[in-house]
Design a protein around this motif. Structure first.
Motif, short mmCIF file in Angstrom:
data_model
loop_
_atom_site.label_atom_id
_atom_site.label_comp_id
_atom_site.label_asym_id
_atom_site.label_seq_id
_atom_site.Cartn_x
_atom_site.Cartn_y
_atom_site.Cartn_z
N PRO A 16 0.81 -1.23 0.00
CA PRO A 16 0.00 0.00 0.00
C PRO A 16 0.84 1.27 0.00
CG PRO A 16 0.03 -0.96 2.19
CD PRO A 16 0.69 -1.96 1.27
N ILE A 22 -5.30 -5.56 10.81
CA ILE A 22 -4.21 -4.60 10.96
C ILE A 22 -3.04 -5.09 10.12
CG2 ILE A 22 -2.50 -3.65 12.56
CD1 ILE A 22 -4.60 -3.73 14.74
N VAL A 47 2.15 -2.54 7.32
CA VAL A 47 2.66 -1.77 6.18
C VAL A 47 1.66 -0.71 5.72
CG1 VAL A 47 4.23 -3.56 5.35
CG2 VAL A 47 1.88 -3.50 4.50
N GLY A 48 0.51 -0.64 6.39
CA GLY A 48 -0.40 0.47 6.12
C GLY A 48 -1.54 0.18 5.17
N ALA A 49 -1.87 -1.11 4.99
CA ALA A 49 -2.93 -1.48 4.04
C ALA A 49 -4.33 -1.36 4.64
CB ALA A 49 -2.69 -2.92 3.55
N THR A 50 -4.42 -1.07 5.94
CA THR A 50 -5.71 -1.16 6.61
C THR A 50 -6.18 0.19 7.14
OG1 THR A 50 -4.41 -1.93 8.49
CG2 THR A 50 -5.60 -3.58 7.24
N ARG A 51 -7.47 0.25 7.46
CA ARG A 51 -8.07 1.51 7.89
C ARG A 51 -8.28 1.60 9.40
NH1 ARG A 51 -13.04 3.48 5.43
NH2 ARG A 51 -13.87 1.36 5.31
N ALA A 98 -9.39 6.44 5.26
CA ALA A 98 -8.41 6.02 4.25
C ALA A 98 -7.43 5.05 4.91
CB ALA A 98 -7.65 7.24 3.72
N VAL A 99 -6.76 4.26 4.09
CA VAL A 99 -5.79 3.33 4.67
C VAL A 99 -4.59 4.11 5.21
CG1 VAL A 99 -6.50 1.43 3.16
CG2 VAL A 99 -4.51 2.84 2.54
N ALA A 100 -3.87 3.48 6.14
CA ALA A 100 -2.78 4.16 6.84
C ALA A 100 -1.71 4.67 5.88
CB ALA A 100 -2.16 3.21 7.87
N ALA A 101 -1.42 3.92 4.83
CA ALA A 101 -0.37 4.34 3.89
C ALA A 101 -0.74 5.66 3.23
CB ALA A 101 -0.13 3.25 2.84
N ARG A 137 -2.76 7.92 4.40
CA ARG A 137 -2.71 8.97 5.42
C ARG A 137 -1.27 9.39 5.70
NH1 ARG A 137 -5.81 5.21 8.46
NH2 ARG A 137 -4.57 5.55 10.35
#
Lengths: 420, 348
Positions: free
Chosen positions: A259, A407, A410-414, B184-187, B189
């Protein structure tokens, strides 16, 4: 370097007498696949199950999830682990959307370290894998197979399966083609030279637990002595980086669909210039951490010439500090940073969210608390964990970290932790 | 169905009198009196103030435990669905009493509670973690507006409705974290936040910077040659079998292990349950974590006065700040009582 991901949508997954794509239905010859996977002497009693979105089914003992991918015009699939060692990231790669391969771990007794996937109910929406058709692999270790060898075999089985499935799209016109092309880092066209240069620092493993000999993570290397290294983002997207065997809120699937790399590509040439990726490992001791931090900062600031950098971590507390230490070194060299952290609090207090306070590391995004309890509603069927079925069938308690795909570090989730 | 609401007021807002009545003890009046009428007005048809509990500021402040113990049964007798305390504005004794009563009612009666006060009221810092404290003005000039916000949040609590973020609902952040689903997804943000930071635009970090207190190392008032030195670690050293059952993570316990008569630590007699780092090497040789061998040499050569005969050990991984602070204070107290002058603290 130019990578094409040729996407084919799959909206059904069914057992059949041949493995092939019929329209949007993926048919799998489970018997042939089982026979192929059984050729690995480290495994015994292969079982394959198909589960579908909306089905009142819970997958237990989840170890990792792999996205179906296969190289189209030669090149190695998952080089260094499944295929031979060769560079990834260039050329055409087949990709199936809407289907995933789920590997389970039938060996460990500490099932608390494993996760579940809910195919229906409120938790299905929290995870990407509650929305995909999943082929679930259960395999048991043959007599005398050590833990690390077993996990290597399980992962290899899942990678083989992922390639097998993706190859069915060989003769199909893709539903869409995603192109990832990034010129060599210094070659910025003059009209885009004003854009801030942004690097991504990707922590790919944590040495909190030593890797096994067959625990290939970067092109098959178990990264035991790895120092910070620059890679092309396409290599990550194309199978060069796999998750190790410690799966705390991170899957190989998320790495294959990275992501952060996608987010930077999406902004590349518009609001920023994607300067490159530095892969690092979380080190075990302070001198190693310090060395890794300044080497990372040097690559980001001086080699890639970045103005800014985003960071993600893997594993638990030590990697969290390791990442922040690297970010702090970048800030010291004038590179602005943002880090993606987990909420590390174990008692739900805001005071415990962070384990560091470094100068300049003040821009933080969080992927939520993996410790926060969550209710798993009753299901009709449990797959991948027969021994745990009595517990997993009824309503039970778990944590966000125990729900695979809720979770992704790497940041793929909200999911995010909000301070209240 | 209209909710049963109990209000809590001090002697002034309860119309018993001013400072001269600050010593009066808890009493209960049927229905809404004084400022509780504003609560009734804000409630409208949604609820009825069935009783008002009143207590003098001095009584509540000077005999705090007794006052709360006396008031909780008065509240319970009115069988409330919700307790509204105050608002106390900037009145310190009153604010603390509101917080204390709310915390007790919530814990003992499991009845939803809400109170309100000004940001600088000492009751905020004391009780915001435990109960919802709505932010109000410093004085009662906008009493009805403030009470309306208290009541709005109180009704949500009483109806077990989802409570929004502190800023949205107007209460002081309780310092608790809760998972929510972001837009939005963490990446995405993270990249957006970085672009803001690069452009020197304001950005809102999703994690507050911790206010870790700075603890300066005390000066050693003796020479090392005359000092007793102790070894303490959070690296997880335990005798084989882990007799104190120190947890592999999120530890709440520590152990005290004698090294009397030992010139070193025999690896066969020790273990390490720590789950936060690779313990291979310290299991192979515990001196890599707790250097008893070298410390004994220093003791023999006279470089240090004496090595303390007890090693304290815990597991420092995902340990809460509260337990860390408690264990640290307990260990320090024992070391001080034993006449230890300095500590070598090895962490991992």
């Amino acid at each position: 370097m130019r990578l094409e991901l040729r996407w084919t949508d799959v909206d059904d997954l069914a057992a059949a007498s041949a493995t092939r794509l019929v329209g949007k239905r993926l048919e799998v010859d489970l018997q042939a696949l089982g026979t192929l996977l059984a050729t690995d002497a480290r495994l015994t009693g292969i079982r394959l199950d198909l589960v579908h979105p909306g089905e009142r089914c819970r997958i237990g003992r989840v170890f990792d999830v792999i996205a179906p991918r296969a190289k189209l015009d030669g090149g190695e699939d998952f080089p260094g682990v499944l295929g031979g060692v060769a560079r990834a990231g260039d050329g055409r790669t087949l990709a199936l959307a809407g289907v995933a391969v789920v590997a389970t771990d039938q060996q460990t007794d500490s099932v608390g370290t494993l996760a579940v996937i809910d195919m229906a109910g409120p938790n299905a929406a929290l995870s990407a894998f509650g929305r995909t058709h999943n082929l679930v692999i259960s395999a048991w270790p043959s007599a005398g197979t050590a833990r690390s060898d077993y996990l290597a075999a399980v992962r290899l089985a899942a990678l083989r399966t992922a390639v097998d499935l993706a190859r069915t799209a060989r003769d199909t016109e893709p539903d869409r083609v995603e192109v990832f092309a990034l010129p060599p880092s210094p070659r910025v066209p003059p009209e885009q030279a004003h854009l801030p240069r942004v690097a991504y620092v990707f922590q790919i493993h944590s040495h909190q637990r030593p890797t096994g000999l067959d625990e290939g993570i970067l092109y098959g290397d178990p990264v035991r002595r790895m120092l910070p290294t620059v890679v092309h983002p396409n290599e990550v997207l194309d199978g060069a980086v796999l998750r190790g065997f410690m799966g705390r809120s991170v899957t190989t699937w998320a790495t294959q669909n990275h992501p952060m790399i996608r987010a930077l590509y999406a902004q590349h040439g518009r609001t920023l210039w994607f300067a490159g990726v530095v892969v690092t490992v979380a080190q075990a001791t302070e001198p190693e951490r310090v060395r890794s931090a300044f080497l990372t900062a040097g690559l980001v600031a001086q080699t890639l010439g970045a103005d800014g950098a985003v960071f993600t971590k893997i594993g638990g507390g030590a990697p969290h500090v390791d990442m922040a230490q690297s970010a702090s070194q970048c800030e010291a060299l004038g590179v602005k940073t943002t880090v993606v952290v987990e909420d590390m609090s174990t008692d739900g207090s805001a005071e415990g969210m962070l384990l560091f306070d470094f100068p300049g590391v003040d821009a933080m995004v969080n992927v939520g608390s993996s410790q926060e309890p969550i209710t798993l509603p009753a299901m009709d069927r449990v797959v991948g964990a027969d021994d745990l079925a009595p517990k997993l069938l009824g309503e039970t308690r778990a944590t966000y970290g125990g729900l695979c795909g809720a979770i992704e570090q790497v940041g793929a989730t909200r999911v995010m932790a909000e301070v209240r | 169905m209209a909710l049963r609401v109990v209000c809590y007021l001090n002697q002034f807002f309860g119309q018993l009198g001013g400072e001269e009545k600050a010593g009066v003890g808890p009493q209960v009046v049927d229905g809404a009196v004084g400022a509780a009428r504003a609560v009734q007005q804000a409630l409208g048809d949604a609820g009825t103030v069935v009783a008002t509990v009143i207590c003098g500021d001095n009584y509540a402040a000077e005999q705090a435990e007794r006052a709360v113990a006396e008031m909780v049964p008065l509240v319970a007798a009115a069988r409330p669905d919700l307790v509204v305390a105050g608002p106390a504005f900037l009145a310190g004794r009153y604010g603390v009493a509101c917080g204390a009563l709310c915390a007790a009612v919530q814990a003992q009666l499991e009845v939803p509670v809400v109170t309100g006060m000004h940001a600088e009221n000492p009751g905020v810092e004391l009780y915001r973690r435990q109960v919802h404290v709505v932010q109000t003005g410093a004085e009662a000039t906008r009493m009805l507006d403030d009470v309306k916000r208290l009541v709005a949040l109180g009704l949500k609590l009483a109806r077990r409705e989802a409570i929004g973020a502190p800023v949205a609902e107007g209460y002081f952040a309780r310092g608790l974290t809760r998972n929510v689903v972001a837009g939005a997804v963490a990446a995405d943000r993270a990249v957006a936040m970085l672009l803001d930071k690069l452009a020197a635009r304001p950005f809102a970090s999703e994690v507050p910077r911790p206010a870790f207190p700075h603890v300066p190392a005390p000066r050693l008032i003796k020479t090392l040659e005359g000092a007793t030195i102790a070894l303490v670690t959070d690296g997880g050293l335990v005798p084989r079998g882990n007799p104190d059952g120190i947890e592999a993570l999120n530890a709440t316990r520590y152990g005290a292990y004698s090294i009397e008569g030992k010139t070193g630590l025999d690896a066969a007699q020790y273990d390490n349950p720590h789950r936060g780092y690779d313990t291979t090497w310290v299991k192979q040789d515990p001196h890599r974590l707790v250097p008893v061998d070298v410390a004994r040499e220093l003791e023999r050569s006279g470089a240090i006065g004496k090595l303390h005969e007890t090693v304290y050990s815990t597991v420092g991984v995902a340990t809460t700040l509260a337990h860390s602070a408690r264990m640290g204070a307990e260990i320090a107290e024992k070391l001080r009582a034993a006449g230890v002058d300095a500590v070598i603290l090895t962490s991992t």
